[in-house]
Design an enzyme around this catalytic site. Structure first.
Site, mmCIF file in Angstrom:
data_model
loop_
_atom_site.group_PDB
_atom_site.id
_atom_site.type_symbol
_atom_site.label_atom_id
_atom_site.label_comp_id
_atom_site.label_asym_id
_atom_site.label_seq_id
_atom_site.Cartn_x
_atom_site.Cartn_y
_atom_site.Cartn_z
ATOM 1 N N ALA A 236 1.271 -18.693 23.697
ATOM 2 C CA ALA A 236 1.002 -17.745 24.783
ATOM 3 C C ALA A 236 0.996 -18.333 26.187
ATOM 4 O O ALA A 236 1.224 -17.602 27.154
ATOM 5 C CB ALA A 236 -0.344 -17.060 24.534
ATOM 6 N N ASP A 299 6.872 -16.535 21.176
ATOM 7 C CA ASP A 299 7.650 -16.883 22.373
ATOM 8 C C ASP A 299 7.862 -18.386 22.303
ATOM 9 O O ASP A 299 7.117 -19.169 22.880
ATOM 10 C CB ASP A 299 6.876 -16.479 23.628
ATOM 11 C CG ASP A 299 7.700 -16.648 24.896
ATOM 12 O OD1 ASP A 299 8.912 -16.877 24.789
ATOM 13 O OD2 ASP A 299 7.113 -16.567 25.994
ATOM 14 N N CYS A 352 13.507 -18.424 26.207
ATOM 15 C CA CYS A 352 14.168 -18.340 27.513
ATOM 16 C C CYS A 352 15.390 -19.253 27.523
ATOM 17 O O CYS A 352 15.736 -19.860 28.537
ATOM 18 C CB CYS A 352 13.204 -18.675 28.654
ATOM 19 S SG CYS A 352 12.407 -20.284 28.513
#
Length: 425
Positions: A236, A299, A352
């Site tokens: 996170a 993520d 990303c």
């Protein structure tokens, strides 16, 4: 900052400590110099013929040459004299004479009309990879994007979009809607720098906003965690996605294995005023019992090749081995997260990165090994007018397989990827 980056730190990490005691004008210039040198390092090195120079002078020469070629607002005499003094302090009088001679030559060329540097600004292997993936034209556009100063986007937290817009404009900042309505792009009123320091914006102390690129806000929108659902954000820090999910109605538990980053995660949640439970937890160590959660967001740590405009040092840090190591860890993280999802639950995987090995290839391999999961599209948006965080993700940002993907050269934002997987049995 350049010393720290050469020692293995990130530019963002080096920035915080190095600039803390400077006034705003000097902070802006120092960051511009460090980031600019990292963006154009390959060009500057060719121009300066650094192979023959004392290694202690490399960054001094790069800083001086960057000011002469890329910063018209810095007088040539100031760029040269400052660099000469730095060289003298580092390596003595002979070094100062060498730097003086090298930079005065560049200053003469600049005065004859040579302002910008030319040539490659990225490792050749990375550009070749992007050419294979996107084609020569798009790869060239991606390189140009990475070499441009990044835009600065904020997402509302305690304040509304309207309140942020009013207060920012009152304070003299430029404000415009970010691509696809995902936040507000902010610029300095004098346009000297398009990257304001967040703490100097109205609303920062009050938690009015968090800093987050449109790509990552849209990835959260794509995740479409149903309101009221408990979701575990497993990687996170620094907390932008956790805040976005909580604002969208989810009940977030945020964990990160990197203890040194959890403090920033806590601060982000506190400032934004969201009720996020935070823990130092390693996803690979099974922080919850099997099949305990309705939703998990991974993520995943990645090569970050989609954020190289914002992190100019990353282009020199990433290698083919970096991408391969990242993919191996991502496979392990996704498998560990899958074990925590109950039947009927949701698993969202995001990076990303621009690299297929870290994105679609990971998900394709995962689905082949885990037939109890399947891709599911996000639900349609609620009837108009929906809140900004709950709108549909545009078709332009969806892959043929239905995953989310933003590409800097096409969409004018960071590169990001997300897949939405449901446990169907």
């Amino acid at each position: 900052m350049l010393d720290a980056v050469r020692g293995g730190a990130t530019l963002q990490g080096a920035r915080a400590g190095a600039l803390a005691d400077l006034i705003e004008r000097d902070r802006r210039l120092a960051y511009e110099l460090a980031a600019g040198v990292l963006r154009r390092r390959a060009q500057l090195d060719r121009m300066l013929e650094l192979a023959t120079a004392d290694p202690r002078l490399h960054d001094v020469l790069r800083l001086g040459a960057y000011q002469l070629r890329a910063l018209a607002r810095v007088p040539a005499y100031a760029a040269v004299s400052t660099s000469v003094e730095l060289a003298r302090a580092l390596a003595g009088e002979k070094a100062a004479r060498y730097v003086n001679q090298a930079l005065r030559k560049i200053a003469r060329e600049t005065g004859s009309g040579k302002r910008e540097t030319n040539g490659a600004t990225h490792p050749s292997w990375l550009v070749a990879r992007w050419q294979r993936c996107f084609g020569a034209t798009e790869a060239a556009r991606l390189v140009v994007w990475n070499d441009t100063k990044p835009t600065f986007t904020i997402q509302p937290a305690r304040w509304s979009v309207e309140a942020l817009t009013v207060e920012l404009r009152k304070a003299g900042f430029g404000v415009e809607e970010a691509p696809y309505g995902a936040g507000l792009r902010v610029s300095s009123a004098n346009h000297v720098s398009r990257f304001p320091f967040p703490a100097h914006l109205p609303g920062y102390a009050e938690g009015g906003f968090v800093v987050q690129d449109p790509a990552h806000a849209l990835a959260c929108r794509f995740a479409a965690i149903p309101p009221g659902t408990i979701v575990y954000d497993a990687c996170a820090a620094p907390g932008g996605k956790a805040v976005a999910l909580e604002r969208g109605g989810a009940r977030v538990i945020a964990g990160d294995a990197r203890r040194e980053r959890v403090g920033r995660l806590v601060e982000t949640a506190r400032r934004a005023g969201v009720a996020i439970r935070v823990a130092v937890a390693d996803l690979l160590a099974a922080p919850f019992r099997s099949e305990a959660l309705a939703a998990v967001l991974v993520d995943a740590p990645c090569s970050a090749t989609g954020t190289m405009a914002r992190h100019p040092d990353a282009r020199w840090r990433v290698t083919p081995r970096t991408i391969a190591r990242a993919a191996a860890r991502q496979r392990a993280l996704l498998a560990a997260a899958a074990a925590l999802v109950r039947p009927g639950g949701l698993l969202v995987y995001a990076t990303c990165s621009l690299e297929p090995e870290e994105n679609s290839d990971i998900v394709t391999e995962f689905l082949a090994r885990h037939p109890q999961f399947a891709r599911v599209p996000p639900p349609p948006p609620p009837p108009p007018p929906p809140p900004p965080a709950a709108g549909a993700v545009p078709a332009a940002l969806l892959t043929p397989a239905g995953d989310f993907q933003s590409l800097p050269q096409r969409h004018g934002m960071d590169g990001a990827y997300a897949a939405r997987l449901a446990r169907v049995r």
